[in-house]
Design an enzyme around this catalytic site. Structure first.
Site, mmCIF file in Angstrom:
data_model
loop_
_atom_site.group_PDB
_atom_site.id
_atom_site.type_symbol
_atom_site.label_atom_id
_atom_site.label_comp_id
_atom_site.label_asym_id
_atom_site.label_seq_id
_atom_site.Cartn_x
_atom_site.Cartn_y
_atom_site.Cartn_z
ATOM 1 C CB CYS A 58 59.669 -5.619 125.296
ATOM 2 S SG CYS A 58 59.391 -6.639 127.054
ATOM 3 C CE1 TYR A 187 66.256 -9.533 129.242
ATOM 4 C CE2 TYR A 187 67.190 -7.414 129.069
ATOM 5 C CZ TYR A 187 66.226 -8.526 128.786
ATOM 6 O OH TYR A 187 65.388 -8.042 127.703
HETATM 7 N N1 LIG Z 1 58.660 -9.609 134.322
HETATM 8 C C1 LIG Z 1 58.211 -8.732 133.554
HETATM 9 C C2 LIG Z 1 59.463 -8.137 132.810
HETATM 10 C C3 LIG Z 1 58.938 -6.934 131.983
HETATM 11 C C4 LIG Z 1 60.001 -6.011 131.871
HETATM 12 O O1 LIG Z 1 61.118 -6.084 132.208
HETATM 13 N N2 LIG Z 1 59.759 -5.102 130.580
HETATM 14 C C5 LIG Z 1 61.130 -4.274 130.007
HETATM 15 C C6 LIG Z 1 61.249 -4.391 128.835
HETATM 16 S S1 LIG Z 1 61.940 -5.878 128.212
HETATM 17 C C7 LIG Z 1 60.515 -2.833 130.535
HETATM 18 O O2 LIG Z 1 59.489 -2.369 130.364
HETATM 19 N N3 LIG Z 1 61.597 -2.310 131.017
HETATM 20 C C8 LIG Z 1 61.448 -0.671 131.178
HETATM 21 C C9 LIG Z 1 62.090 -0.408 132.417
HETATM 22 O O3 LIG Z 1 62.672 -1.220 132.998
HETATM 23 O O4 LIG Z 1 62.083 1.025 132.744
HETATM 24 C C10 LIG Z 1 57.289 -9.668 132.649
HETATM 25 O O5 LIG Z 1 57.421 -10.598 132.443
HETATM 26 O O6 LIG Z 1 56.144 -8.888 132.092
#
Ligand SMILES: N[C@@H](CCC(=O)N[C@@H](CS)C(=O)NCC(=O)O)C(=O)O
Length: 319
Positions: A58, A187
């Site tokens: 991530c 993205y």
């Molecule tokens: N805006 C958040 C974004 C975090 C995020 O999108 N993490 C993703 C991995 S890159 C996630 O955990 N996705 C899991 C999901 O959407 O179920 C940050 O900056 O911390």
């Protein structure tokens, strides 16, 4: 890494993440408390009290890992790394029971429900967890990175600060100016569900990469010649670019290796031990190519590209 959700084990790029023009929309994070050095927030900075849940794939979680290394906080804030694949119940931690016997979770979801039993939002990494209050402090990568940089000074082995007062306005502006077109931009290209939305995202992305290519012909870092938080925010996207976003997300007008200044800048940062220690390209590729059957149905992981981040950088600009 993935933004979407899983329905009956099938990965669905969260359709309602796209607006009716097929344009991907990032959702705000939900836990926004703060750790402060003086404890005025109710969460006082203390050694051994806080824990980070991350995935090495991530780019957002990666920000927090780099700052933890740069500040020498490895003995102050513990970390647990998620299993490579984002499974049908979200992030899983098969190492949790050994690493955190006092809080042996299997899925990150358990942490979110512990903090808020009515939680129904996206269960994302990174997460900053308070072992004392048994709750989530914050799940926003920028805010967590800033806390590690500014609020844990007393525990840091490094005196350097990556958000110096004299540069704060410029750093904030720079972080904002790379966020939508570049950090989210890849993205938007990858998850676009219309040609128009894809082309808008990819065009804007490369316009901004072209712009930073020019800036980095005159200076070593984004905000001048000093390393700041803004460089960390750009690094985690550039590091994944040629191996993931170029192919998997169709961000293919150019590779980063085709940009002399951006490529040298990327290598320059990567070759810092604090950055390199947090990088695992195999993990990144497995994480992206195997967690999105929507975009990569057979979950085949490309063998290439062959990238040598350790090759010499022609960066003559002084630090
Ligand atoms: N805006 C958040 C974004 C975090 C995020 O999108 N993490 C993703 C991995 S890159 C996630 O955990 N996705 C899991 C999901 O959407 O179920 C940050 O900056 O911390």
């Amino acid at each position: 890494m993935a933004l979407g959700m899983l329905v009956k084990g099938k990965w669905i790029a969260e359709r309602n993440d796209q607006d009716r023009n097929g344009k991907f929309q990032e959702k705000p994070t939900t836990f926004r408390d703060r750790v402060t050095a003086d404890g005025s927030s109710g969460f006082k900075a203390e050694a051994g009290r806080y824990h980070l849940y991350v995935s090495l794939a991530c780019p957002w979680a990666h920000r927090t890992l780099i700052m933890r290394e740069l500040k020498g906080l490895n003995d102050t804030v513990s970390v647990l790394i998620a299993d490579i694949i984002l499974g049908d119940r979200g992030w899983s931690f098969s190492q949790a029971s050994e690493a955190m016997p006092d809080n042996p979770i299997q899925y990150l979801q358990e942490i979110y429900l512990k903090a808020d039993p009515k939680f129904t939002g996206r269960v994302t990494v990174p997460v900053l967890w308070d072992k004392q209050k048994q709750t989530i402090v914050n799940n926003d990568s920028l805010e967590i990175m800033r806390m590690l940089d500014v609020e844990f000074e007393a525990f840091s082995t490094q005196t350097i600060n990556f958000y110096p007062h004299n540069l704060r306005e410029k750093i904030d502006q720079t972080i904002n100016s790379i966020y939508l077109p570049i950090n989210i931009g890849v993205y938007r290209a990858g998850f676009a569900t219309s040609q128009v939305a894809y082309e808008e995202a990819v065009t804007q992305l490369f316009e901004h990469l072209d712009r930073w290519e020019m800036v980095l012909s005159q200076q070593r870092h984004l905000c001048g010649n000093q390393l700041t938080e803004a460089d960390i925010c750009l690094f985690t996207t550039l590091y994944r670019f040629d191996s993931v976003y170029y192919g998997h997300f169709k961000c293919n007008l150019r590779r980063i290796v085709d940009y002399p200044n951006l490529w040298n800048y990327l290598k320059d940062l990567y070759q810092r031990p604090e950055f390199k220690a947090t990088c695992n390209l195999d993990y990144v590729k497995h994480g992206y190519y195997m967690s999105m059957p929507d975009i990569n149905p057979n979950q085949i992981i490309p063998k290439g590209p062959i990238i040598n981040f350790d090759s010499s950088t022609e960066r003559s600009l002084a630090d």
